[in-house]
Design a protein around this motif. Sequence first.
Motif, PDB file in Angstrom:
ATOM      1  N   VAL A   1       7.720  -1.972   3.756  1.00 15.33           N
ATOM      2  CA  VAL A   1       8.169  -0.772   3.054  1.00 15.33           C
ATOM      3  C   VAL A   1       7.744  -0.907   1.606  1.00 15.33           C
ATOM      4  CG1 VAL A   1      10.136   0.669   2.445  1.00 15.33           C
ATOM      5  CG2 VAL A   1      10.127  -0.550   4.628  1.00 15.33           C
ATOM      6  N   SER A   2       6.962   0.064   1.106  1.00 19.56           N
ATOM      7  CA  SER A   2       6.450   0.030  -0.258  1.00 19.56           C
ATOM      8  C   SER A   2       7.116   1.115  -1.072  1.00 19.56           C
ATOM      9  CB  SER A   2       4.932   0.226  -0.279  1.00 19.56           C
ATOM     10  OG  SER A   2       4.297  -0.781   0.484  1.00 19.56           O
ATOM     11  N   ALA A   3       7.593   0.734  -2.273  1.00 20.06           N
ATOM     12  CA  ALA A   3       8.162   1.683  -3.230  1.00 20.06           C
ATOM     13  C   ALA A   3       7.077   2.024  -4.238  1.00 20.06           C
ATOM     14  CB  ALA A   3       9.389   1.088  -3.912  1.00 20.06           C
ATOM     15  N   CYS A   4       6.622   3.287  -4.261  1.00 18.16           N
ATOM     16  CA  CYS A   4       5.479   3.700  -5.052  1.00 18.16           C
ATOM     17  C   CYS A   4       5.879   4.771  -6.051  1.00 18.16           C
ATOM     18  CB  CYS A   4       4.352   4.241  -4.160  1.00 18.16           C
ATOM     19  SG  CYS A   4       3.795   3.055  -2.919  1.00 18.16           S
ATOM     20  N   VAL A   5       5.223   4.730  -7.187  1.00 16.80           N
ATOM     21  CA  VAL A   5       5.268   5.803  -8.186  1.00 16.80           C
ATOM     22  C   VAL A   5       3.873   6.414  -8.202  1.00 16.80           C
ATOM     23  CG1 VAL A   5       5.676   6.419 -10.579  1.00 16.80           C
ATOM     24  CG2 VAL A   5       7.046   4.623  -9.504  1.00 16.80           C
ATOM     25  N   GLY A   6       3.776   7.565  -7.586  1.00 19.72           N
ATOM     26  CA  GLY A   6       2.447   8.140  -7.396  1.00 19.72           C
ATOM     27  C   GLY A   6       1.727   7.366  -6.305  1.00 19.72           C
ATOM     28  N   SER A   7       0.570   6.753  -6.651  1.00 23.52           N
ATOM     29  CA  SER A   7      -0.192   5.938  -5.704  1.00 23.52           C
ATOM     30  C   SER A   7      -0.170   4.467  -6.069  1.00 23.52           C
ATOM     31  CB  SER A   7      -1.651   6.444  -5.653  1.00 23.52           C
ATOM     32  OG  SER A   7      -2.236   6.361  -6.953  1.00 23.52           O
ATOM     33  N   THR A   8       0.762   4.092  -6.960  1.00 29.13           N
ATOM     34  CA  THR A   8       0.832   2.700  -7.412  1.00 29.13           C
ATOM     35  C   THR A   8       2.086   2.053  -6.840  1.00 29.13           C
ATOM     36  OG1 THR A   8      -0.257   3.312  -9.475  1.00 29.13           O
ATOM     37  CG2 THR A   8       0.875   1.169  -9.408  1.00 29.13           C
ATOM     38  N   PRO A   9       1.960   0.958  -6.066  1.00 26.16           N
ATOM     39  CA  PRO A   9       3.157   0.278  -5.533  1.00 26.16           C
ATOM     40  C   PRO A   9       3.818  -0.565  -6.621  1.00 26.16           C
ATOM     41  CG  PRO A   9       1.167  -0.814  -4.776  1.00 26.16           C
ATOM     42  CD  PRO A   9       0.695   0.378  -5.537  1.00 26.16           C
ATOM     43  N   HIS A  10       5.151  -0.511  -6.659  1.00 30.10           N
ATOM     44  CA  HIS A  10       5.928  -1.283  -7.634  1.00 30.10           C
ATOM     45  C   HIS A  10       6.805  -2.343  -6.966  1.00 30.10           C
ATOM     46  CE1 HIS A  10       5.365   1.031 -11.508  1.00 30.10           C
ATOM     47  NE2 HIS A  10       4.793   1.869 -10.611  1.00 30.10           N
TER      48      HIS A  10
ATOM     49  N   SER B   1       0.844  -1.184   0.000  1.00 28.06           N
ATOM     50  CA  SER B   1       0.000   0.000   0.000  1.00 28.06           C
ATOM     51  C   SER B   1       0.882   1.237   0.000  1.00 28.06           C
ATOM     52  CB  SER B   1      -0.910   0.011   1.235  1.00 28.06           C
ATOM     53  OG  SER B   1      -1.644   1.224   1.301  1.00 28.06           O
ATOM     54  N   CYS B   2       0.422   2.294  -0.639  1.00 27.28           N
ATOM     55  CA  CYS B   2       1.157   3.555  -0.707  1.00 27.28           C
ATOM     56  C   CYS B   2       0.694   4.544   0.352  1.00 27.28           C
ATOM     57  CB  CYS B   2       1.027   4.173  -2.101  1.00 27.28           C
ATOM     58  SG  CYS B   2       1.798   3.189  -3.399  1.00 27.28           S
ATOM     59  N   VAL B   3       0.037   4.069   1.388  1.00 28.76           N
ATOM     60  CA  VAL B   3      -0.418   4.916   2.479  1.00 28.76           C
ATOM     61  C   VAL B   3       0.495   4.649   3.677  1.00 28.76           C
ATOM     62  CG1 VAL B   3      -2.315   5.492   4.030  1.00 28.76           C
ATOM     63  CG2 VAL B   3      -2.779   4.856   1.633  1.00 28.76           C
ATOM     64  N   ALA B   4       1.208   5.694   4.152  1.00 27.68           N
ATOM     65  CA  ALA B   4       2.148   5.550   5.259  1.00 27.68           C
ATOM     66  C   ALA B   4       1.425   5.633   6.587  1.00 27.68           C
ATOM     67  CB  ALA B   4       3.225   6.625   5.185  1.00 27.68           C
ATOM     68  N   GLU B   5       1.986   4.964   7.597  1.00 27.89           N
ATOM     69  CA  GLU B   5       1.439   4.975   8.937  1.00 27.89           C
ATOM     70  C   GLU B   5       2.531   5.394   9.926  1.00 27.89           C
ATOM     71  OE1 GLU B   5      -0.102   1.165   9.802  1.00 27.89           O
ATOM     72  OE2 GLU B   5      -1.661   1.203   8.235  1.00 27.89           O
ATOM     73  N   ALA B   6       2.094   5.852  11.088  1.00 30.19           N
ATOM     74  CA  ALA B   6       3.032   6.240  12.143  1.00 30.19           C
ATOM     75  C   ALA B   6       3.539   4.984  12.850  1.00 30.19           C
ATOM     76  CB  ALA B   6       2.365   7.181  13.131  1.00 30.19           C
TER      77      ALA B   6
END
Length: 718
Positions: free
Chosen positions: A133-142, A78-83
């Motif tokens: 840890v997600s590597a995203c381009v915009g809102s799309t995880p790659h 997911s491209c949404v970060a959390e604390a």
Amino acid sequence: MANTVHILLTLSTSRLVICVLPFFILVHAQNLLVFQPSFLTATGPTVSALLLGDTTDISLHLRTVSPSNTTGGFDSPSCVAEATQWVLTVEQVGKTAVRVQLRLNRSLRLCGKNETDTNCCSKPLCVLEALQVSACVGSTPHASLLIQAEIHAVLVPANTGSDNKTVIPNQVYQPLGSCPCDLTFRACDVRCCCDKDCSIEELKLFVSHCLPGPFGGQVSPAPHYQCSVQSSENSPDWFPFLCVNSPPENNPYLGLFYQGDTITAKPGPSFQTPPLSAPVSPNVYIQGSPIFTLNDKYLTIPQTVLGQCVNSAPVAFLKNFKVLCVTLLRSCPTGSPLKTLPADLRINVKNGQGGNVIVDLTDEVAVDMKQFMSREGAVAFSERLVCEHVTLALDYKFYWRGNGISSIKLTRTVGTISFNDNVALTTRYSAVFLNGEFVGEANSGNPGYQVGRPVIAGSMDNDTSSIQRTSVNLWKPVFDGLCFTAEKKPVLFGENSTSGCLLPVSQQNLSQCNSLRERVTSLQASLLAATYVARSGNPDPLTISDWVNISFVTLDSSTTMEDTTTSCYGILSHQHIHVWTLITGMVDGVPQKEIRALKVSYSLSTWALDCGGGNVAPCVDPLETQLFSITSSVTFTDIPVNTGPPKTRFQINFTEYDCNRNDVCWPELLFPVTKYYTGEPYSQSLAKGLILVFFFVTASILGTPWRQIRQAWHNAAL
């Protein structure tokens, strides 16, 4: 355990390097994004991985994940970060590689009882969670990285260590002490299971590896010969009669421990410079003692200490010096010693005789700044700095008499310097002690020369009819080794030495051989500008018998010199100084050496350009130079004190009878009567030899031959 972990980490690192290379090639070829490795297990507060591929517009997002109830796996990227309690950092290590590092942002200390601080671990297993840890381009995880964190708390002793030692009870009542391995006061000792400072968690770490025997608090079992050990069932036949009955307090380990007591550590500096005591001003000055000002402080002048310039170095009485200090300036100086005030230099100095003298200051303005500004760095379009009244030189003259100072004269040289960006400023500082108008030179011995001290030379002053001191020098090449920049070093007594410098010579110089010979001769003559050498280490300048004439070996002028357009003959390329020394006496058991003769000789050589090996430039260009060496050397020869009696013609012709050249010495056959026997004093060996002869004669008289002779004589008489 630590070695096992280290080996596993090493193997893991090696596999990581081996695996990263093919992944890196594949990712670079397909322009994909991938974490390498894609799964990690964290057992410590930091963890890192590599993100390979095109990372231009990549953003990283960290969150905590949990296993899915339906699939059993973890949630999709997911491209949404959390604390979280982790800090994510990124470092670019290449065009297509990024190092991703996570660091735990909390303490791993185990919480104590009734502790209210939340920044600690309530359980030994402090952190147990899964991270993504997600590597995203915009809102799309790659690409995604999954981290399983399992971190235990760090066990820290409740009380910090102290400088006090452990108290061991009185061995009269408790021979081994309560816990001999408890060596650290109020701290847990590893493998010491009887240490009361160890918590339960700490004991679990080494409970199966406790120190054995009495050192670990376990009193050794009684020996097999003790009467209380064997039972009546399995005891041997000799046991009731030969067993030893000894009380348990009589332990053989009693002598390994001492009567304990609390020792309080004394505070003191550790790896620090010890505090220096206040200087004590002497009543009178002696050679080498520091000079004091009126307020009982050292009189300081910049000097060289261990090859470095020190701005505040004490001045020693009757110690002359002259130093050059190089300072790189980027701005105008504001403090001492480059910026000095007259009031700071006109100070009161103790004269060593109960009074004081005031430094007499005289200012001079430097006209030629080239000798002080050795290098200047210029930067285009930069503002040029102008610094006025910069102190360039401080030259002190101390006039002394007896054990005191009569007056002090100081010459300060100031000037104005200007530079663009920076400048290397060379300043001069000197101190000369004058007795009347004579310079107080340091001696090289009293009276004989000391090894390692300079050889004293001199030349006659016709005006004062005294010999002015100078030195015998050798070449001391510095920087590029050229003779123009080379310095001179004094010849040290008893130390043989060879040195030299390089002289650039061109084809044009070789066409003027006379000028070249005079040039080299003047360079060699500058090493020794004296006609006398001091016989002893403390010569009197007014006593001519304390000096010896220096002999110069004249060159053979009958040899014809033939010069060509490319070579010159008769160049004084080498100067050799030969010194003969002799032991003339003893002072307190120390032999005193004097100089009996000093001879200076020269070696001639031919200089010609070498154009071989493809280096033809010196032979084509008349201004192109080659380097030729000019050398100097000194040799010390000791004259034997006692050469012994001259050898006879028999010893010279018949060497087989010479005891110093052969293993068999015929004159030694008569020892201990002869003096060739050196095993004991000659008087004792002679006495013992005569006693042996006496016994031999007595035995011969009282023996059988003499008894028969006396009997025959008696029969003939009858």
